[in-house]
Write a protein that holds these residues in place. Structure first.
Motif, PDB file in Angstrom:
ATOM      1  N   MET A 182     -11.872  18.495 -11.189  1.00 22.44           N
ATOM      2  CA  MET A 182     -10.550  17.956 -11.526  1.00 22.44           C
ATOM      3  C   MET A 182     -10.545  16.452 -11.362  1.00 22.44           C
ATOM      4  SD  MET A 182      -6.917  18.467  -9.624  1.00 22.44           S
ATOM      5  CE  MET A 182      -7.008  16.895  -8.800  1.00 22.44           C
ATOM      6  N   SER A 183      -9.920  15.777 -12.292  1.00 18.21           N
ATOM      7  CA  SER A 183      -9.843  14.332 -12.174  1.00 18.21           C
ATOM      8  C   SER A 183      -8.506  13.863 -12.710  1.00 18.21           C
ATOM      9  CB  SER A 183     -10.981  13.676 -12.963  1.00 18.21           C
ATOM     10  OG  SER A 183     -10.884  12.281 -12.861  1.00 18.21           O
ATOM     11  N   SER A 184      -7.819  12.996 -11.974  1.00 19.29           N
ATOM     12  CA  SER A 184      -6.571  12.438 -12.461  1.00 19.29           C
ATOM     13  C   SER A 184      -6.497  10.989 -12.016  1.00 19.29           C
ATOM     14  CB  SER A 184      -5.382  13.229 -11.930  1.00 19.29           C
ATOM     15  OG  SER A 184      -5.399  13.229 -10.525  1.00 19.29           O
ATOM     16  N   ASN A 185      -5.588  10.245 -12.639  1.00 25.14           N
ATOM     17  CA  ASN A 185      -5.512   8.832 -12.330  1.00 25.14           C
ATOM     18  C   ASN A 185      -4.775   8.587 -11.024  1.00 25.14           C
ATOM     19  OD1 ASN A 185      -6.742   7.919 -14.744  1.00 25.14           O
ATOM     20  ND2 ASN A 185      -4.852   8.441 -15.833  1.00 25.14           N
ATOM     21  N   ALA A 186      -5.106   7.466 -10.411  1.00 21.84           N
ATOM     22  CA  ALA A 186      -4.419   7.080  -9.176  1.00 21.84           C
ATOM     23  C   ALA A 186      -2.918   6.959  -9.443  1.00 21.84           C
ATOM     24  CB  ALA A 186      -4.977   5.769  -8.651  1.00 21.84           C
ATOM     25  N   THR A 187      -2.135   7.303  -8.445  1.00 24.24           N
ATOM     26  CA  THR A 187      -0.679   7.217  -8.537  1.00 24.24           C
ATOM     27  C   THR A 187      -0.252   5.792  -8.886  1.00 24.24           C
ATOM     28  OG1 THR A 187      -0.472   8.988  -6.918  1.00 24.24           O
ATOM     29  CG2 THR A 187       1.447   7.572  -7.202  1.00 24.24           C
ATOM     30  N   THR A 188       0.780   5.730  -9.726  1.00 29.06           N
ATOM     31  CA  THR A 188       1.321   4.446 -10.166  1.00 29.06           C
ATOM     32  C   THR A 188       1.980   3.708  -9.007  1.00 29.06           C
ATOM     33  OG1 THR A 188       1.650   5.258 -12.390  1.00 29.06           O
ATOM     34  CG2 THR A 188       3.126   3.514 -11.676  1.00 29.06           C
ATOM     35  N   SER A 189       1.739   2.410  -8.964  1.00 27.69           N
ATOM     36  CA  SER A 189       2.339   1.568  -7.933  1.00 27.69           C
ATOM     37  C   SER A 189       3.789   1.242  -8.280  1.00 27.69           C
ATOM     38  CB  SER A 189       1.518   0.284  -7.836  1.00 27.69           C
ATOM     39  OG  SER A 189       2.095  -0.603  -6.922  1.00 27.69           O
ATOM     40  N   GLN A 190       4.606   1.030  -7.245  1.00 28.84           N
ATOM     41  CA  GLN A 190       5.985   0.580  -7.425  1.00 28.84           C
ATOM     42  C   GLN A 190       6.266  -0.505  -6.384  1.00 28.84           C
ATOM     43  OE1 GLN A 190       8.889   3.138  -9.387  1.00 28.84           O
ATOM     44  NE2 GLN A 190       7.288   2.044 -10.474  1.00 28.84           N
ATOM     45  N   THR A 191       7.286  -1.307  -6.654  1.00 30.08           N
ATOM     46  CA  THR A 191       7.606  -2.401  -5.724  1.00 30.08           C
ATOM     47  C   THR A 191       8.055  -1.871  -4.359  1.00 30.08           C
ATOM     48  OG1 THR A 191       8.999  -4.343  -5.381  1.00 30.08           O
ATOM     49  CG2 THR A 191       9.985  -2.519  -6.600  1.00 30.08           C
ATOM     50  N   ILE A 192       7.830  -2.680  -3.331  1.00 32.00           N
ATOM     51  CA  ILE A 192       8.351  -2.312  -2.005  1.00 32.00           C
ATOM     52  C   ILE A 192       9.857  -2.529  -1.933  1.00 32.00           C
ATOM     53  CG2 ILE A 192       6.206  -2.805  -0.785  1.00 32.00           C
ATOM     54  CD1 ILE A 192       7.517  -5.386   0.266  1.00 32.00           C
ATOM     55  N   GLY A 193      10.429  -3.259  -2.912  1.00 28.77           N
ATOM     56  CA  GLY A 193      11.871  -3.495  -2.918  1.00 28.77           C
ATOM     57  C   GLY A 193      12.308  -4.428  -1.795  1.00 28.77           C
ATOM     58  N   PRO A 194      13.624  -4.609  -1.642  1.00 30.05           N
ATOM     59  CA  PRO A 194      14.115  -5.549  -0.633  1.00 30.05           C
ATOM     60  C   PRO A 194      14.278  -4.968   0.775  1.00 30.05           C
ATOM     61  CG  PRO A 194      15.918  -4.811  -2.018  1.00 30.05           C
ATOM     62  CD  PRO A 194      14.685  -4.121  -2.518  1.00 30.05           C
ATOM     63  N   PHE A 195      14.143  -3.661   0.925  1.00 27.70           N
ATOM     64  CA  PHE A 195      14.511  -3.039   2.205  1.00 27.70           C
ATOM     65  C   PHE A 195      13.307  -2.477   2.959  1.00 27.70           C
ATOM     66  CE2 PHE A 195      18.209  -2.141  -0.732  1.00 27.70           C
ATOM     67  CZ  PHE A 195      18.953  -3.240  -0.299  1.00 27.70           C
ATOM     68  N   PHE A 196      12.108  -2.984   2.642  1.00 27.52           N
ATOM     69  CA  PHE A 196      10.886  -2.416   3.212  1.00 27.52           C
ATOM     70  C   PHE A 196      10.805  -2.547   4.723  1.00 27.52           C
ATOM     71  CE2 PHE A 196      10.148  -6.784   2.000  1.00 27.52           C
ATOM     72  CZ  PHE A 196       9.617  -7.320   3.160  1.00 27.52           C
ATOM     73  N   SER A 197      11.581  -3.497   5.294  1.00 25.36           N
ATOM     74  CA  SER A 197      11.441  -3.672   6.744  1.00 25.36           C
ATOM     75  C   SER A 197      11.834  -2.406   7.500  1.00 25.36           C
ATOM     76  CB  SER A 197      12.266  -4.864   7.231  1.00 25.36           C
ATOM     77  OG  SER A 197      13.638  -4.614   7.025  1.00 25.36           O
ATOM     78  N   ILE A 198      12.667  -1.564   6.898  1.00 28.02           N
ATOM     79  CA  ILE A 198      13.053  -0.306   7.553  1.00 28.02           C
ATOM     80  C   ILE A 198      11.798   0.532   7.843  1.00 28.02           C
ATOM     81  CG2 ILE A 198      14.295   1.877   7.239  1.00 28.02           C
ATOM     82  CD1 ILE A 198      16.206   0.307   5.358  1.00 28.02           C
ATOM     83  N   GLY A 199      10.882   0.548   6.885  1.00 29.34           N
ATOM     84  CA  GLY A 199       9.717   1.416   7.043  1.00 29.34           C
ATOM     85  C   GLY A 199       8.451   0.709   7.463  1.00 29.34           C
ATOM     86  N   MET A 200       8.314  -0.567   7.123  1.00 27.63           N
ATOM     87  CA  MET A 200       7.034  -1.246   7.351  1.00 27.63           C
ATOM     88  C   MET A 200       7.041  -2.116   8.597  1.00 27.63           C
ATOM     89  SD  MET A 200       6.046  -2.272   3.423  1.00 27.63           S
ATOM     90  CE  MET A 200       4.269  -2.430   3.545  1.00 27.63           C
ATOM     91  N   CYS A 201       8.219  -2.502   9.068  1.00 30.51           N
ATOM     92  CA  CYS A 201       8.238  -3.446  10.188  1.00 30.51           C
ATOM     93  C   CYS A 201       8.159  -2.749  11.538  1.00 30.51           C
ATOM     94  CB  CYS A 201       9.435  -4.391  10.080  1.00 30.51           C
ATOM     95  SG  CYS A 201       9.213  -5.517   8.685  1.00 30.51           S
ATOM     96  N   ARG A 202       8.011  -1.419  11.515  1.00 36.94           N
ATOM     97  CA  ARG A 202       7.683  -0.676  12.739  1.00 36.94           C
ATOM     98  C   ARG A 202       6.357  -1.174  13.316  1.00 36.94           C
ATOM     99  NH1 ARG A 202       4.152   3.160  13.182  1.00 36.94           N
ATOM    100  NH2 ARG A 202       3.815   3.099  10.950  1.00 36.94           N
ATOM    101  N   SER A 203       5.495  -1.642  12.436  1.00 37.00           N
ATOM    102  CA  SER A 203       4.137  -1.968  12.864  1.00 37.00           C
ATOM    103  C   SER A 203       3.720  -3.367  12.413  1.00 37.00           C
ATOM    104  CB  SER A 203       3.168  -0.931  12.312  1.00 37.00           C
ATOM    105  OG  SER A 203       3.290  -0.885  10.898  1.00 37.00           O
TER     106      SER A 203
END
Lengths: 234, 191
Positions: B1-22
Motif C-alpha cells: 500500500m502506498s499513499s501520499n503524505a498528509t496535506t499540510s495546513q497552517t498553524i493559524g493564529p491560536f497555536f499557542s494553546i497547543g504548541m506553547c506547552r513545550s
C-alpha cells in the motif's frame, strides 16, 4: 561509509503552495522566490524524539482537564500515524488544539462573541503506540467567523502537529468533519490543488470507536513521508 | 500500500494553546559542552512588519557534531543532557531569542564536513506549509566550502549567516525575512 536513506518529496499538488491569495494572510508572508532544492543530509534525516513526554489521561482526554464537564458534543478522535508505505510510526508525538463547542478559542486574540467554557482548554497531546495508533476524547469544535473576507467562517476543525521520525517529515495540519457545509468555501481547506489530498483531511465517522450513550467516533489517519527506495552515499 | 503524505495546513493564529506547552528556548544546560551562543532576531513579512504569530523549531547536532537520533551512527560522543531541539515563539514585536551551543560539523552527501549549522522550521499564521531554512555562524572558514551554502546564489548566502552583535559576547543576530528583495533563503528538503 554510512548511508543516507532520504525521505520522499511530496507528490506535486498534494501540498499547498505558499501563496494562495484567497487566504489573505499568505499574500505578505509567502516567500516570493522559489525554495532552493537541498539534498537531505544527516541534519534532515534525523530529528527530535520525545520519550519523556507524559501522556496521562488529562493529556489525551480534553473533557477531563477541569472540575466540570465541558459543554458540547463529546467525540472520540482516533487513528493511526503511518508512513507512505503503510508502516506504523511508533512513539510519534501528536499535539492538538481546537476551539470549544461554541467556536471560541481560549486565546487573547480570539474576540469572537461566543462564550468561553471554563471547563475546556482545547489542548491535548499523545504518543502513538506500537501500531501507530492514537486516541483523543474531546468535544466537537464549533465553526467560527474570521476576518479573511466578507462573511468568512472556518469549518469545524482540530489542529494537529505531528513529529515523525525526522526533521524532513515534520507535519502540521488540520482535521475536518465530513458533511460540513462550510468546507467548499474555506480558503484554507481548499488551498491544496489535489482534491483527493484535500479530502483526506476530512475525518470519517466511525461506528467502531463510537461509545454507546457516550461519544461519537471519528477516524483520522495521518500519513508521513516514506523513504526513498535507494540509499544515497553520504 | 502506498499513499501520499498528509496535506499540510497552517498553524493559524491560536497555536499557542497547543504548541506553547513545550516552549524550549534554552538548549544549553550548565553541563552541556560547547561554546554558548545567544541567537536573537525578528521575523518580518513582505512589508517589513513584525510577525508576532510565528514559531520556530530548531534542530542541531551537539558540539561534537553528533545528533541525538538513532540514525546518527558516527563514532562521536552523545550528550545525555543535549537533545538538540528547541521551540521558540515570536513576541508582539516579532522578536525571538534562544540560547544554545555552537554545533559541531556533520557530513554532507559526499562525506565532506558541512559547516556548523542549525536547521530551522518556521510556522506562522499565513504559512500553509512550514518554511525550512538554516542558521550558519560568522567567521567560520568552513562556510566557504559548505555544500548547502554553495547551492545558494552568492548574493543571498548572507541571509543564512548570523551576525555578531557589537558589544554582545556570544550574541548573534539572525533575522528571518519572509518576503522581499532581501528575503531569507528557504530550502526544499522534503515535506
Amino acid at each position: 561509509m554510512a548511508r543516507i536513506l532520504p525521505y520522499r518529496r511530496p507528490h506535486p499538488e498534494t501540498q499547498p503552495r505558499y501563496l494562495h491569495s484567497p487566504y489573505a494572510s499568505t499574500i505578505k508572508r509567502a516567500p516570493a522566490k522559489p525554495p532552493v532544492y537541498l539534498p537531505q543530509t544527516l541534519s534532515e534525516i534525523t530529528g527530535p524524539s520525545f520519550p519523556n513526554v507524559v501522556t496521562d489521561i488529562k493529556a489525551t482526554d480534553l473533557t477531563r482537564q477541569h472540575h466540570g464537564d465541558p459543554l458540547g458534543e463529546r467525540i472520540i478522535v482516533s487513528g493511526r500515524v503511518i508512513d507512505e508505505d503503510g508502516r506504523p510510526l511508533r512513539q510519534a508525538l501528536i499535539e492538538i488544539w481546537q476551539a470549544n463547542a461554541a467556536g471560541r478559542y481560549l486565546h487573547e486574540s480570539d474576540q469572537h462573541q461566543a462564550p468561553l467554557d471554563p471547563n475546556f482548554t482545547g489542548c491535548g497531546h499523545a504518543l502513538t503506540d506500537n501500531e501507530g495508533k492514537y486516541r483523543f476524547v474531546t468535544v466537537r469544535p464549533g465553526a467560527y467567523p474570521w476576518g479573511n473576507h466578507h462573511n468568512a467562517w472556518r469549518p469545524a476543525h482540530i489542529h494537529f502537529s505531528v513529529f515523525g521520525p525526522a526533521f524532513a517529515t515534520r507535519l502540521v495540519t488540520q482535521m475536518y468533519f465530513s458533511g460540513d457545509p462550510l468546507l467548499p468555501f474555506d480558503p484554507i481547506f481548499n488551498c491544496t490543488a489535489d482534491e483527493g489530498a484535500r479530502n483526506r483531511l476530512i475525518s470519517v465517522f466511525d461506528w467502531e470507536t463510537t461509545i454507546p450513550s457516550q461519544a461519537l467516533g471519528y477516524r483520522f489517519d495521518i500519513v508521513m513521508s516514506g523513504r526513498e527506495a535507494t540509499p544515497m552515499e553520504r | 500500500m502506498s499513499s501520499n503524505a498528509t496535506t499540510s495546513q497552517t498553524i493559524g493564529p491560536f497555536f499557542s494553546i497547543g504548541m506553547c506547552r513545550s516552549i524550549k528556548q534554552n538548549l544549553a544546560d550548565a553541563n552541556v559542552s560547547g561554546e554558548r551562543v545567544n541567537i536573537e532576531g525578528r521575523v518580518l513579512d513582505g512589508d517589513r512588519q513584525p510577525v508576532p504569530d510565528a514559531i520556530l523549531e530548531i534542530w542541531q547536532a551537539n558540539s561534537h557534531g553528533k545528533y541525538a537520533h538513532p540514525e546518527d551512527d558516527q563514532d562521536k560522543p552523545r550528550e545525555a543532557n543535549f537533545t538538540g531541539y528547541g521551540r521558540i515563539p515570536t513576541n508582539i514585536e516579532g522578536k525571538f531569542h534562544f540560547t544554545t551551543i555552537k554545533p559541531g560539523q556533520v557530513p554532507d552527501p559526499d562525506g565532506k564536513l558541512q559547516a556548523p549549522h542549525i536547521v530551522v522550521s518556521v510556522f506562522a499564521r499565513g504559512l500553509l506549509r512550514r518554511l525550512v531554512t538554516r542558521i550558519y555562524f560568522p567567521d567560520e572558514p568552513a562556510n566557504d566550502s559548505d555544500f548547502a551554502l554553495k547551492l545558494v546564489e552568492p548574493s543571498r548566502r548572507g541571509t543564512l549567516i548570523a551576525k555578531k552583535v557589537a558589544g554582545g559576547v556570544g550574541v548573534l543576530e539572525w533575522n528571518l525575512i519572509l518576503q522581499g528583495s532581501d528575503e531569507t533563503v528557504f530550502f526544499d528538503c522534503g515535506l
